[in-house]
Design an enzyme around this catalytic site. Structure first.
Site, PDB file in Angstrom:
ATOM      1  N   THR A  29       4.762 -23.791  -3.852  1.00 35.74           N
ATOM      2  CA  THR A  29       4.766 -23.601  -2.407  1.00 35.74           C
ATOM      3  C   THR A  29       3.634 -24.429  -1.809  1.00 35.74           C
ATOM      4  OG1 THR A  29       4.848 -21.902  -0.679  1.00 35.74           O
ATOM      5  CG2 THR A  29       3.361 -21.462  -2.512  1.00 35.74           C
ATOM      6  N   ASN A  30       3.285 -24.191  -0.556  1.00 37.39           N
ATOM      7  CA  ASN A  30       2.192 -24.944   0.073  1.00 37.39           C
ATOM      8  C   ASN A  30       1.467 -24.040   1.068  1.00 37.39           C
ATOM      9  OD1 ASN A  30       3.331 -25.299   2.884  1.00 37.39           O
ATOM     10  ND2 ASN A  30       4.963 -26.248   1.688  1.00 37.39           N
TER      11      ASN A  30
END
Ligand code: C5P
Length: 220
Positions: A29-30
């Site tokens: 993810t980020n």
């Protein structure tokens, strides 16, 4: 009090990161917080629009009066977005969609096997949600107005104008990333066929309201 400049319009906003599973426990993810997208959803609602936010995993309250669809992966975000934009007037893509996902998702936790050899991950490209929607009939015939975001590290104006052309959209919002992630303020430029307009540093909700007015001007 906000003038109802989007009254009667349907607006769909994507927001937050995506989560691309590796196995039932882990994923990629980020750091996108979703704050800008949620601020835009709120501002569009204040402006009288019927608003849906398609949200990746974020820790934010749904703005009052906004319909929320929670998704994890880019492919889920694409499906929800295609469904929601089928009868929308405005699409605003603020989500930080993962460019790649693990090529395979293991249905069991990937275990250390004691050999000391690290696993190799391979990736597959995710769909570009904004570019896909921009190619739809509804967008191409001008019934769906598409707005993109770009976080650039340098040469913001040129990169933003190039990205607008590449995505095939009428309006693109540029900001210097990733310094804006998680913050409550931001500064932006708007690029369209006529050139560039700067929106100086302000809170995300103030910028969202300005952006909503600019979108309304282009969608009378
Ligand atoms: O190409 P880039 O990721 O820089 O483009 C950013 C813009 O495109 C944002 O509006 C983002 O929400 C959208 N996007 C998307 N789907 C992707 C990648 C980006 O909708 N897979």
């Amino acid at each position: 009090f906000q003038p109802k400049v989007l009254k009667g319009k349907r607006v769909l906003v994507t927001a937050g990161p995506t989560f691309e599973a590796l196995d039932p426990i882990r994923g990629i993810t980020n750091h996108s917080s979703g704050k800008m997208g949620f601020a835009i959803a709120r501002a569009a609602r204040e402006a009288g629009a019927d608003v849906t936010v398609v949200a990746g995993p974020v820790h934010l309250q749904t703005p009052r009066g906004v319909t929320r669809v929670d998704v994890k992966s880019a492919r889920q975000m694409l499906d929800a977005t295609l469904a929601g934009t089928a009868n929308a007037d405005v699409f605003i893509a603020t989500a930080a969609v993962a460019d790649w996902r693990p090529a395979t998702e293991s249905d069991q936790k990937i275990k250390k096997d004691g050999s000391g050899v690290a696993p190799t991950l391979s990736f597959t490209e995710n769909p570009d949600i904004l570019a896909t929607v921009a190619k739809s009939d509804r967008a191409k015939t001008g019934r769906l107005f598409c707005v993109g975001f770009a976080a650039e590290s340098h040469d913001l104006e040129n990169n933003a104008q190039a990205k607008r052309a590449r995505k095939g959209i009428p309006l693109l919002v540029g900001n210097i990333g990733p310094t804006t992630f998680g913050k409550d303020d931001n500064e932006m430029i708007l690029v369209d066929a006529n050139g560039v307009q700067a929106l100086p540093r302000a809170s995300k909700i103030s910028l969202a309201r300005q952006l909503v007015r600019e979108i309304a001007k282009r969608n009378p």
